[in-house]
Design an enzyme around this catalytic site. Structure first.
Site, short mmCIF file in Angstrom:
data_model
loop_
_atom_site.label_atom_id
_atom_site.label_comp_id
_atom_site.label_asym_id
_atom_site.label_seq_id
_atom_site.Cartn_x
_atom_site.Cartn_y
_atom_site.Cartn_z
N ASP A 29 -0.90 7.86 2.85
CA ASP A 29 -0.17 8.33 1.73
C ASP A 29 -0.07 9.88 2.04
OD1 ASP A 29 0.03 5.92 0.66
OD2 ASP A 29 -1.15 6.31 -1.12
N LYS A 139 2.17 -0.20 2.21
CA LYS A 139 1.39 -0.59 0.98
C LYS A 139 2.27 -0.70 -0.22
CE LYS A 139 -1.51 3.32 0.22
NZ LYS A 139 -1.38 3.54 -1.21
N CYS A 172 -6.20 5.83 -3.64
CA CYS A 172 -5.86 4.98 -2.52
C CYS A 172 -6.97 5.06 -1.24
CB CYS A 172 -4.52 5.25 -2.07
SG CYS A 172 -3.33 4.82 -3.27
#
Length: 229
Positions: A29, A139, A172
Site C-alpha cells: 500500500d 488486493k 494491512c
C-alpha cells in the site's frame, strides 16, 4: 533448484539466517491514495506523515535487494471499478459516515477514483519506482492473500521467506503478515520500512505481536549491513 544463498542478520527476538534464493519482499500500500498529499487519506484530513516514513527507507533498501535478485512484490489496494467483489463491510470501512466519499469516489483532491485499480489512486508513489522485474498484485481486503493470486505467485517463485514493508503496519501489513505465517511462510517485518497513521500504541502492539506470535522484526540497517558483508 536454485543454490542456497544464506544471509545472516540481526533480528528480534533472535538473530536470523535466511536463504536469499527463497526470499521476497512484499511492499504493501505504498500508493498515492495513502501516501501522497493529494491522495484520499490526506483529502479526508488524515495526517499522512506516518505513512510516508517508509519512503526514504525503501528508496535505499530496494535497489540492494534487487541487486541480490530478491523479488519485489508491490501489493496495492486496487479495486475493480464495478466493486463487484466487495462485501458491505469493506465498503463501510472506507465510508463509515455513509456520505459516499469512500471507495470509487472522485471527490478527493486528485479526482482519481478512490482505491481503484489502474487509477492514479492505486499507483505506487512517485518516489518509489517499480523495477522492470518487480511484480504488482491488486488486493481488496486488509490481507493481500484473500481473493488474490499472491500466494500462487510466491509459490511459483519458490519463496518461503517474506520480508514485509509498507502501510499501515497495524492494519494491512499485519493482516497480510499474519495470513502469510498461517500459510507456512517465514515472516520478517522490517520495522523502519513500515509506517502507520494510527497512534503509536498501535505500532507498539504490532511489533510486540509480530515478535511474540508470528515471526521476527529487523531493521533496514541490519539488512543492508548483512548484504554489504
Amino acid at each position: 533448484m536454485l543454490p542456497p544463498r544464506p544471509l545472516r542478520f540481526e533480528a528480534q527476538p533472535q538473530r536470523l539466517t535466511v536463504d536469499l534464493a527463497r526470499t521476497a519482499i512484499v511492499v504493501i500500500d505504498m500508493q498515492n491514495d495513502f501516501c501522497h498529499p493529494d491522495g484520499w487519506l490526506s483529502g479526508i484530513g488524515v495526517d499522512i506523515s506516518g505513512a510516508r516514513t517508509p519512503i526514504p527507507v525503501l528508496e535505499k533498501l530496494l535497489p540492494h535487494l534487487r541487486a541480490q535478485e530478491v523479488p519485489v512484490v508491490w501489493l496495492n489496494w486496487g479495486n475493480r471499478p464495478d466493486q463487484a467483489n466487495l462485501p458491505p463491510g469493506v465498503r463501510h470501512v472506507y465510508d463509515s459516515d455513509g456520505t459516499g466519499g469512500g471507495i470509487g469516489s472522485t471527490s478527493g483532491p486528485s479526482g482519481s477514483p478512490v482505491l481503484q485499480a489502474r487509477a492514479w489512486a492505486a499507483a505506487v508513489v512517485d518516489e518509489l519506482v517499480a523495477g522492470p522485474s518487480d511484480i504488482g498484485v491488486d488486493k481488496y481486503r486488509m490481507s493481500g492473500f484473500v481473493d488474490t493470486p499472491l500466494d500462487s505467485i510466491l509459490r511459483n517463485l519458490r519463496v518461503d521467506t517474506l520480508l514485509f514493508a509498507g502501510v499501515n503496519a497495524d492494519q494491512c501489513v499485519l493482516a497480510t503478515l499474519m495470513d502469510a505465517a498461517n500459510l507456512g511462510y517465514d515472516v520478517v517485518m522490517v520495522s523502519d520500512a513500515v509506517g502507520t497513521t494510527s497512534p503509536q500504541y498501535c505500532m507498539d502492539a504490532t511489533v510486540y505481536n509480530v515478535r511474540q506470535c508470528f515471526g521476527f522484526t529487523t531493521t533496514s540497517a541490519d539488512l543492508l549491513s548483512a548484504l554489504a558483508g
